[in-house]
Write a protein that holds these residues in place. Structure first.
Motif, short mmCIF file in Angstrom:
data_model
loop_
_atom_site.label_atom_id
_atom_site.label_comp_id
_atom_site.label_asym_id
_atom_site.label_seq_id
_atom_site.Cartn_x
_atom_site.Cartn_y
_atom_site.Cartn_z
N ARG A 66 0.73 -1.17 0.13
CA ARG A 66 -0.28 -0.04 -0.03
C ARG A 66 0.67 1.24 -0.10
NH1 ARG A 66 -5.50 -0.72 0.87
NH2 ARG A 66 -5.71 -3.19 1.89
N THR A 67 0.59 2.32 0.62
CA THR A 67 1.01 3.64 -0.69
C THR A 67 1.43 3.99 1.46
OG1 THR A 67 -1.31 4.88 -0.35
CG2 THR A 67 -0.22 3.89 -2.51
N TRP A 68 0.63 3.69 2.24
CA TRP A 68 0.70 3.55 4.04
C TRP A 68 1.27 3.18 4.84
CZ3 TRP A 68 -2.93 2.76 7.04
CH2 TRP A 68 -4.03 2.64 5.79
N PRO A 69 2.24 3.10 5.45
CA PRO A 69 1.84 1.86 6.41
C PRO A 69 0.86 1.54 7.10
CG PRO A 69 3.50 4.03 6.91
CD PRO A 69 2.44 4.32 5.62
N SER A 70 0.56 0.16 8.21
CA SER A 70 -0.41 0.15 8.49
C SER A 70 0.54 -0.59 9.96
CB SER A 70 -1.25 -0.41 7.66
OG SER A 70 -2.33 -1.14 8.89
N ALA A 71 0.22 -0.54 11.44
CA ALA A 71 0.60 -1.62 11.90
C ALA A 71 0.34 -2.65 11.87
CB ALA A 71 -0.28 -1.24 13.72
N GLY A 72 1.30 -4.39 11.79
CA GLY A 72 0.93 -4.80 11.46
C GLY A 72 0.29 -5.59 9.65
N ALA A 73 0.00 -4.83 9.64
CA ALA A 73 -0.40 -4.53 7.51
C ALA A 73 -1.36 -5.27 7.93
CB ALA A 73 0.88 -5.30 6.98
N ILE A 74 -2.31 -4.88 8.63
CA ILE A 74 -3.83 -4.80 8.40
C ILE A 74 -4.88 -4.15 7.97
CG2 ILE A 74 -5.45 -4.92 10.61
CD1 ILE A 74 -3.67 -6.37 12.51
N PHE A 75 -4.01 -2.85 8.05
CA PHE A 75 -5.00 -2.05 7.16
C PHE A 75 -6.34 -1.85 7.78
CE2 PHE A 75 -1.03 -3.00 4.80
CZ PHE A 75 -0.76 -1.23 4.21
N PRO A 76 -7.01 -1.52 8.82
CA PRO A 76 -8.45 -1.85 9.59
C PRO A 76 -9.34 -0.65 8.86
CG PRO A 76 -6.80 -0.68 10.75
CD PRO A 76 -5.63 -0.85 9.16
N LEU A 77 -9.10 0.05 7.27
CA LEU A 77 -9.85 1.16 7.34
C LEU A 77 -10.68 0.53 6.09
CD1 LEU A 77 -7.56 3.88 7.23
CD2 LEU A 77 -8.36 2.72 9.18
N GLU A 78 -11.52 0.82 5.66
CA GLU A 78 -12.22 1.55 4.54
C GLU A 78 -12.63 2.35 4.07
OE1 GLU A 78 -13.36 -1.36 2.52
OE2 GLU A 78 -12.33 -2.48 4.27
N ILE A 79 -12.46 3.30 2.59
CA ILE A 79 -12.93 4.53 1.89
C ILE A 79 -14.04 4.25 1.24
CG2 ILE A 79 -11.32 6.54 1.30
CD1 ILE A 79 -9.31 5.59 2.07
N TYR A 80 -14.99 5.25 2.15
CA TYR A 80 -15.98 5.21 0.97
C TYR A 80 -16.06 6.96 0.29
CZ TYR A 80 -17.98 1.48 3.41
OH TYR A 80 -18.85 0.82 3.87
N LEU A 81 -16.65 7.10 -0.62
CA LEU A 81 -16.81 8.04 -1.54
C LEU A 81 -17.85 8.59 -1.61
CD1 LEU A 81 -14.91 10.22 -3.16
CD2 LEU A 81 -15.73 8.99 -5.29
N VAL A 82 -18.46 10.34 -1.41
CA VAL A 82 -19.49 10.72 -1.98
C VAL A 82 -19.19 10.91 -2.65
CG1 VAL A 82 -21.05 12.86 -1.48
CG2 VAL A 82 -19.81 10.89 0.48
N ALA A 83 -19.82 11.05 -3.94
CA ALA A 83 -19.54 11.84 -5.81
C ALA A 83 -20.48 12.50 -6.47
CB ALA A 83 -18.88 10.33 -6.51
N ALA A 84 -20.20 13.71 -5.67
CA ALA A 84 -20.87 14.85 -6.39
C ALA A 84 -20.29 15.18 -8.12
CB ALA A 84 -21.22 15.24 -5.42
N ASP A 85 -19.86 15.47 -8.01
CA ASP A 85 -19.54 15.84 -9.53
C ASP A 85 -18.22 15.68 -9.94
OD1 ASP A 85 -19.35 17.68 -11.83
OD2 ASP A 85 -19.10 19.87 -10.49
N ILE A 86 -18.48 14.25 -10.48
CA ILE A 86 -16.86 14.26 -11.08
C ILE A 86 -17.50 13.24 -12.32
CG2 ILE A 86 -15.25 12.30 -10.91
CD1 ILE A 86 -16.19 11.31 -7.97
N MET A 156 -3.16 6.65 14.50
CA MET A 156 -2.26 6.39 13.63
C MET A 156 -1.92 6.24 12.13
SD MET A 156 0.75 4.87 16.12
CE MET A 156 1.04 5.70 17.74
N ASP A 157 -3.10 5.24 11.82
CA ASP A 157 -3.23 3.99 9.93
C ASP A 157 -3.74 5.36 9.93
OD1 ASP A 157 -1.17 2.03 11.06
OD2 ASP A 157 -3.42 1.07 10.61
N ILE A 158 -4.78 5.91 9.95
CA ILE A 158 -5.23 6.92 9.25
C ILE A 158 -4.82 8.67 9.09
CG2 ILE A 158 -7.45 8.80 9.58
CD1 ILE A 158 -9.41 6.54 10.74
N GLY A 159 -4.20 8.75 9.81
CA GLY A 159 -2.87 9.72 10.45
C GLY A 159 -2.21 9.75 8.85
N HIS A 160 -1.26 8.10 8.51
CA HIS A 160 -1.04 8.39 8.02
C HIS A 160 -1.26 8.49 6.33
CE1 HIS A 160 2.91 7.14 9.50
NE2 HIS A 160 2.04 6.12 10.65
N SER A 161 -2.72 8.08 6.36
CA SER A 161 -3.53 7.90 5.04
C SER A 161 -4.09 9.03 4.48
CB SER A 161 -4.67 6.57 5.44
OG SER A 161 -5.65 7.25 4.44
#
Ligand SMILES: Cc1cc2nc3c(=O)[nH]c(=O)nc-3n(C[C@H](O)[C@H](O)[C@H](O)COP(=O)(O)O)c2cc1C
Length: 209
Positions: A66-86, A156-161
Motif C-alpha cells: 500500500r501507499t502508507w504503513p499500517s500496524a501489522g499490515a492489517i489496514f483496518p480502514l475502509e474508504i467510501y466516496l461521496v461522488a457529487a460532481d466527477i 495512527m493508520d488514519i493519520g498516515h493515510s
C-alpha cells in the motif's frame, strides 16, 4: 446506472518535488464548483488506500503493498466516496475497492446535503465535488493487538493515510481538509453503514478557491 466503476490507472510521477508539496500543504476549506476528472479521483483514492501496483493485485505482493504503513499490515480502514460532481462517474455513494482500483456503488443518492447538516464547518462539504469518508473496523486490530490497536494504531493508520490525501491533493492543484468534528450518531444515520464500521474522518476534495 453502472454499479461498478473501474478507475483509471494511477500515475507514479508528478511535477512538483515532495518538499514543494510540503511547503504548499494546508487545510483548504473553500472550494470551486468545478468538476473533478476520473484521473484526479483515481489518484486521490490511490494515495488514500490504493495498492502500489493495482495491476498486479493483492495476491502478487501481499497485504503490505500500500501507499502508507499500517500496524501489522492489517489496514483496518475502509474508504467510501461521496461522488457529487466527477466527470463520467454518476453521483452517488461508493465503496472504494483497493484490490480492483474500482468504485462499487452503494446507492445513487447525493449525500452532501445530509452530511452538511452533521459536520463542522459545514459549507465545504456542500460545495466540494467529492468527499472521502474514512471508516475504522476495530475488530481487525483488536484481534491481534487488543486495546492498544484500537486506541493507538487505528488513529495512527488514519493519520498516515489522510496525510497522503493532503499531499496528493496539493500535487494535483486540488485541496482537502481533514474533518474530525461531526455528530457521531448523525453520520451513522446518514451513511447507514454496518454497526462495526466507525466513521473517523470526512475529507472533502476539490479545486481550492
Ligand atoms: C485529527 C484532526 C481533526 C481535524 N478536524 C477538523 C475539523 O473538524 N474541521 C476543520 O475545519 N479542520 C479540521 N482539522 C484540520 C486542522 O484544523 C488543521 O490541520 C490545523 O488547523 C492546521 O492547519 P493546516 O492543516 O492548514 O496546516 C483537523 C485536523 C486533524 C489532524
Amino acid at each position: 446506472m453502472s454499479e461498478y466503476v473501474k478507475l483509471p490507472h494511477p500515475r507514479t510521477s508528478g511535477d512538483q518535488s515532495l518538499e514543494e508539496i510540503f511547503l504548499n500543504r494546508r487545510s483548504r476549506r473553500d472550494f470551486q464548483t468545478s468538476s473533478l476528472s476520473p484521473s484526479e479521483i483515481s489518484q486521490i483514492l490511490w494515495a488514500a488506500y490504493g495498492l502500489k501496483e493495482p495491476e498486479r493485485g493483492k495476491r502478487y505482493t501481499g497485504k503490505a503493498n500500500r501507499t502508507w504503513p499500517s500496524a501489522g499490515a492489517i489496514f483496518p480502514l475502509e474508504i467510501y466516496l461521496v461522488a457529487a460532481d466527477i466527470i463520467d462517474i454518476p453521483s452517488g455513494f461508493y465503496h472504494f475497492i483497493p484490490d480492483e482500483h474500482a468504485l462499487k456503488l452503494i446507492h445513487d443518492k447525493d449525500l452532501r446535503e445530509d452530511l452538511y447538516k452533521i459536520a463542522y464547518p459545514r459549507e465545504m462539504i456542500r460545495v466540494a465535488p467529492a468527499s472521502l469518508i474514512y471508516i475504522a473496523i476495530e475488530s481487525r486490530v483488536m484481534d491481534r493487538f487488543g486495546e492498544r490497536g484500537r486506541q493507538r494504531y487505528i488513529p495512527m493508520d488514519i493519520g498516515h493515510s489522510a496525510q497522503n490525501v493532503y499531499l496528493q491533493a496539493e500535487a494535483l492543484g486540488l485541496g482537502t481538509c481533514a474533518i474530525g468534528a461531526f455528530d457521531d450518531e448523525g453520520i451513522k444515520q446518514v451513511l447507514d453503514l454496518p454497526a462495526e464500521e466507525i466513521p473517523m474522518y470526512i475529507m472533502p476534495v476539490g479545486y481550492p478557491v
